[in-house]
Structures are given as C-alpha cells and as structure tokens.
Motif scaffolding. Sequence first.
Motif, PDB file in Angstrom:
ATOM      1  N   LYS A 183     -38.045 -48.635-107.298  1.00  0.00           N
ATOM      2  CA  LYS A 183     -39.478 -48.407-107.037  1.00  0.00           C
ATOM      3  C   LYS A 183     -40.118 -47.632-108.183  1.00  0.00           C
ATOM      4  O   LYS A 183     -41.253 -47.908-108.593  1.00  0.00           O
ATOM      5  N   LEU A 184     -39.369 -46.652-108.697  1.00  0.00           N
ATOM      6  CA  LEU A 184     -39.894 -45.844-109.799  1.00  0.00           C
ATOM      7  C   LEU A 184     -40.086 -46.692-111.051  1.00  0.00           C
ATOM      8  O   LEU A 184     -41.114 -46.597-111.728  1.00  0.00           O
ATOM      9  N   ARG A 185     -39.109 -47.542-111.362  1.00  0.00           N
ATOM     10  CA  ARG A 185     -39.204 -48.389-112.546  1.00  0.00           C
ATOM     11  C   ARG A 185     -40.371 -49.375-112.439  1.00  0.00           C
ATOM     12  O   ARG A 185     -40.927 -49.816-113.450  1.00  0.00           O
ATOM     13  N   ALA A 186     -40.700 -49.771-111.217  1.00  0.00           N
ATOM     14  CA  ALA A 186     -41.770 -50.760-111.012  1.00  0.00           C
ATOM     15  C   ALA A 186     -43.159 -50.171-111.237  1.00  0.00           C
ATOM     16  O   ALA A 186     -44.130 -50.923-111.389  1.00  0.00           O
ATOM     17  N   LYS A 187     -43.262 -48.855-111.270  1.00  0.00           N
ATOM     18  CA  LYS A 187     -44.568 -48.225-111.480  1.00  0.00           C
ATOM     19  C   LYS A 187     -44.967 -48.322-112.948  1.00  0.00           C
ATOM     20  O   LYS A 187     -44.200 -47.949-113.834  1.00  0.00           O
ATOM     21  N   PRO A 188     -46.193 -48.770-113.233  1.00  0.00           N
ATOM     22  CA  PRO A 188     -46.641 -48.882-114.623  1.00  0.00           C
ATOM     23  C   PRO A 188     -46.673 -47.535-115.342  1.00  0.00           C
ATOM     24  O   PRO A 188     -46.441 -47.472-116.552  1.00  0.00           O
ATOM     25  N   ASP A 189     -46.942 -46.485-114.586  1.00  0.00           N
ATOM     26  CA  ASP A 189     -47.065 -45.172-115.211  1.00  0.00           C
ATOM     27  C   ASP A 189     -45.820 -44.312-115.014  1.00  0.00           C
ATOM     28  O   ASP A 189     -45.879 -43.085-115.059  1.00  0.00           O
ATOM     29  N   ALA A 190     -44.677 -44.952-114.760  1.00  0.00           N
ATOM     30  CA  ALA A 190     -43.440 -44.198-114.539  1.00  0.00           C
ATOM     31  C   ALA A 190     -43.078 -43.378-115.766  1.00  0.00           C
ATOM     32  O   ALA A 190     -43.211 -43.842-116.905  1.00  0.00           O
ATOM     33  N   ASP A 191     -42.613 -42.181-115.525  1.00  0.00           N
ATOM     34  CA  ASP A 191     -42.196 -41.286-116.593  1.00  0.00           C
ATOM     35  C   ASP A 191     -40.843 -41.767-117.126  1.00  0.00           C
ATOM     36  O   ASP A 191     -39.848 -41.756-116.384  1.00  0.00           O
ATOM     37  N   PRO A 192     -40.758 -42.168-118.385  1.00  0.00           N
ATOM     38  CA  PRO A 192     -39.482 -42.668-118.932  1.00  0.00           C
ATOM     39  C   PRO A 192     -38.347 -41.652-118.805  1.00  0.00           C
ATOM     40  O   PRO A 192     -37.191 -42.031-118.566  1.00  0.00           O
ATOM     41  N   LYS A 193     -38.668 -40.375-118.971  1.00  0.00           N
ATOM     42  CA  LYS A 193     -37.626 -39.340-118.865  1.00  0.00           C
ATOM     43  C   LYS A 193     -37.084 -39.265-117.440  1.00  0.00           C
ATOM     44  O   LYS A 193     -35.880 -39.100-117.223  1.00  0.00           O
ATOM     45  N   GLN A 194     -37.962 -39.394-116.464  1.00  0.00           N
ATOM     46  CA  GLN A 194     -37.533 -39.355-115.069  1.00  0.00           C
ATOM     47  C   GLN A 194     -36.670 -40.580-114.737  1.00  0.00           C
ATOM     48  O   GLN A 194     -35.652 -40.470-114.043  1.00  0.00           O
ATOM     49  N   VAL A 195     -37.110 -41.743-115.254  1.00  0.00           N
ATOM     50  CA  VAL A 195     -36.330 -42.965-115.039  1.00  0.00           C
ATOM     51  C   VAL A 195     -34.945 -42.837-115.669  1.00  0.00           C
ATOM     52  O   VAL A 195     -33.933 -43.196-115.066  1.00  0.00           O
ATOM     53  N   ALA A 196     -34.894 -42.302-116.891  1.00  0.00           N
ATOM     54  CA  ALA A 196     -33.611 -42.143-117.591  1.00  0.00           C
ATOM     55  C   ALA A 196     -32.705 -41.177-116.854  1.00  0.00           C
ATOM     56  O   ALA A 196     -31.488 -41.406-116.727  1.00  0.00           O
ATOM     57  N   ALA A 197     -33.284 -40.082-116.354  1.00  0.00           N
ATOM     58  CA  ALA A 197     -32.489 -39.086-115.643  1.00  0.00           C
ATOM     59  C   ALA A 197     -31.904 -39.673-114.361  1.00  0.00           C
ATOM     60  O   ALA A 197     -30.722 -39.451-114.032  1.00  0.00           O
ATOM     61  N   LEU A 198     -32.723 -40.437-113.633  1.00  0.00           N
ATOM     62  CA  LEU A 198     -32.245 -41.045-112.396  1.00  0.00           C
ATOM     63  C   LEU A 198     -31.183 -42.097-112.679  1.00  0.00           C
ATOM     64  O   LEU A 198     -30.198 -42.222-111.947  1.00  0.00           O
ATOM     65  N   THR A 199     -31.363 -42.844-113.756  1.00  0.00           N
ATOM     66  CA  THR A 199     -30.369 -43.856-114.140  1.00  0.00           C
ATOM     67  C   THR A 199     -29.036 -43.201-114.495  1.00  0.00           C
ATOM     68  O   THR A 199     -27.969 -43.675-114.083  1.00  0.00           O
ATOM     69  N   ASP A 200     -29.089 -42.109-115.234  1.00  0.00           N
ATOM     70  CA  ASP A 200     -27.866 -41.385-115.594  1.00  0.00           C
ATOM     71  C   ASP A 200     -27.168 -40.849-114.348  1.00  0.00           C
ATOM     72  O   ASP A 200     -25.933 -40.892-114.239  1.00  0.00           O
ATOM     73  N   GLN A 201     -27.960 -40.338-113.421  1.00  0.00           N
ATOM     74  CA  GLN A 201     -27.387 -39.811-112.182  1.00  0.00           C
ATOM     75  C   GLN A 201     -26.659 -40.904-111.406  1.00  0.00           C
ATOM     76  O   GLN A 201     -25.548 -40.708-110.908  1.00  0.00           O
ATOM     77  N   LEU A 202     -27.303 -42.069-111.318  1.00  0.00           N
ATOM     78  CA  LEU A 202     -26.683 -43.186-110.612  1.00  0.00           C
ATOM     79  C   LEU A 202     -25.411 -43.661-111.310  1.00  0.00           C
ATOM     80  O   LEU A 202     -24.434 -44.044-110.659  1.00  0.00           O
ATOM     81  N   THR A 203     -25.415 -43.632-112.627  1.00  0.00           N
ATOM     82  CA  THR A 203     -24.232 -44.044-113.385  1.00  0.00           C
ATOM     83  C   THR A 203     -23.055 -43.127-113.075  1.00  0.00           C
ATOM     84  O   THR A 203     -21.927 -43.593-112.832  1.00  0.00           O
ATOM     85  N   VAL A 204     -23.295 -41.826-113.053  1.00  0.00           N
ATOM     86  CA  VAL A 204     -22.244 -40.850-112.755  1.00  0.00           C
ATOM     87  C   VAL A 204     -21.742 -41.027-111.324  1.00  0.00           C
ATOM     88  O   VAL A 204     -20.528 -41.051-111.068  1.00  0.00           O
ATOM     89  N   GLU A 205     -22.668 -41.160-110.376  1.00  0.00           N
ATOM     90  CA  GLU A 205     -22.282 -41.293-108.973  1.00  0.00           C
ATOM     91  C   GLU A 205     -21.519 -42.595-108.726  1.00  0.00           C
ATOM     92  O   GLU A 205     -20.601 -42.644-107.909  1.00  0.00           O
ATOM     93  N   THR A 206     -21.906 -43.655-109.435  1.00  0.00           N
ATOM     94  CA  THR A 206     -21.197 -44.925-109.315  1.00  0.00           C
ATOM     95  C   THR A 206     -19.766 -44.802-109.834  1.00  0.00           C
ATOM     96  O   THR A 206     -18.814 -45.313-109.222  1.00  0.00           O
ATOM     97  N   ARG A 207     -19.599 -44.101-110.951  1.00  0.00           N
ATOM     98  CA  ARG A 207     -18.270 -43.902-111.516  1.00  0.00           C
ATOM     99  C   ARG A 207     -17.388 -43.114-110.544  1.00  0.00           C
ATOM    100  O   ARG A 207     -16.217 -43.445-110.328  1.00  0.00           O
ATOM    101  N   ILE A 208     -17.959 -42.072-109.958  1.00  0.00           N
ATOM    102  CA  ILE A 208     -17.204 -41.263-108.994  1.00  0.00           C
ATOM    103  C   ILE A 208     -16.804 -42.113-107.792  1.00  0.00           C
ATOM    104  O   ILE A 208     -15.667 -42.044-107.311  1.00  0.00           O
ATOM    105  N   PHE A 209     -17.741 -42.929-107.315  1.00  0.00           N
ATOM    106  CA  PHE A 209     -17.464 -43.791-106.171  1.00  0.00           C
ATOM    107  C   PHE A 209     -16.300 -44.737-106.474  1.00  0.00           C
ATOM    108  O   PHE A 209     -15.374 -44.900-105.673  1.00  0.00           O
ATOM    109  N   ASP A 210     -16.350 -45.378-107.638  1.00  0.00           N
ATOM    110  CA  ASP A 210     -15.298 -46.330-108.006  1.00  0.00           C
ATOM    111  C   ASP A 210     -13.945 -45.646-108.184  1.00  0.00           C
ATOM    112  O   ASP A 210     -12.900 -46.218-107.851  1.00  0.00           O
ATOM    113  N   GLU A 211     -13.944 -44.429-108.700  1.00  0.00           N
ATOM    114  CA  GLU A 211     -12.693 -43.681-108.840  1.00  0.00           C
ATOM    115  C   GLU A 211     -12.109 -43.373-107.465  1.00  0.00           C
ATOM    116  O   GLU A 211     -10.887 -43.420-107.278  1.00  0.00           O
ATOM    117  N   ARG A 212     -12.976 -43.066-106.509  1.00  0.00           N
ATOM    118  CA  ARG A 212     -12.508 -42.801-105.150  1.00  0.00           C
ATOM    119  C   ARG A 212     -11.951 -44.068-104.502  1.00  0.00           C
ATOM    120  O   ARG A 212     -10.989 -44.000-103.732  1.00  0.00           O
TER     121      ARG A 212
END
Length: 210
Positions: A148-177
Amino acid sequence: MRPTRPILSLAGVLLASALAQPAHAANTEPDWPCMQRKVPELSLAQVWNGPNLPDSAKNWSDDEDIARRVEDLAARRLPLEDAEQQIKDFAASLPPDKLTPKMTMLEQGLFDHMDAERSRVISGIGRYASKQIDLAAQLRKEQSEADKLRAKPDADPKQVAALTDQLTVETRIFDERVKSLTYVCEVPTLIEQRLYQLSKTIAEILAPKK
C-alpha cells in the motif's frame, strides 16, 4: 525481495506433512508441521519384546545406580554402540539372582525417561509451529502495508526502503526457523529408534539361553 516466499515456505511444510501422513492419522492436529506422524506417547509394546516387566521395575528411580545409568544411556551424545556395550557390561557384572530385577528396572527406566523426553520435544515442536504460523500472519500483514505504501505517489523512498529491509530480515529469520524445524522434527524419531535398540539389547540379555 520475494514477499510471498515465507508464506509459501510454511504452507509447503504443512502440505508435505498432510500428504505424508497415512489415512489413519487423520485425527492428528491439522497444524502439525512434521512429515512424521504425530504420536504424543509411546507404548511399551512398541519397543519391548522381552518378558513382562514386574511392578517392582516401576521403582527404578529409587535405585541410584539404575537412575544414573538411565540418564547416561538415554543421552544421545553417547554413541549407541557404546551405550549397548555398557548395558552388556553391566549385565555381566551382576550376580545371577540380580540380573532380571536389575535389567527389568533398567528397561522400565529407559522407557519412562525417553518417552517423557520425546513427549516434551513433541510439545515444543507444536509451540514452535504455532509461533511460525503467527510469524507468517505478521509477515503477510507487513507485506500488505508495504504494498500500500509503495502504491502511493507521494511515498517517502526512505520509509519504503526501511520497510523493505525490515521485511527482508524477518523473511530470512522465518526461513531459518523453517530449516531448524525440519531438523527438530527428526528428534522424536531418533529418540524412539534409540529406545528400541537399547530395549532390544536388554531383551536379548534376558532371553532364555538355548
């Protein structure tokens, strides 16, 4: 990043479990994550084909020597061959009138101890799997929010990047588990196999001599 990956990982584990279980196992928990069928407790008959164990064998924990041997022999860090040899050496050290009482106590002790250990592992697997399901739901929610955030025309790139990084880390942890769960699922079977082999050794010692 592939956001659907963690959800598919868990779904794959659960689907494999369902497909691997025989029809008579239909009463097992639907979210049991292991390919091995869930059997919370063992029966003595599953591992023991020796003489009937007397009621006195249930007092094995009152015998300090037997209780210590049960702990040592049940520990998987002790190679199985060494454990079997220790049982044979112990039997050889006993006077004839003590052989059956001591060995039946040892068998009862090993069964009680290892069956309880196995049950604790199975309970832990259930809690682990429940946690994974919760994590999967959380990842879905966070992924939806990120989309939803990425779909916004005025989305803050830094916020999008931070959320993407967070998801990447959480996905890695999930797969390790998920990978860890695959190993842990084998532990109940390893305990059962070890108990069977130790019980077989004791039964052979107590078998009538031809």
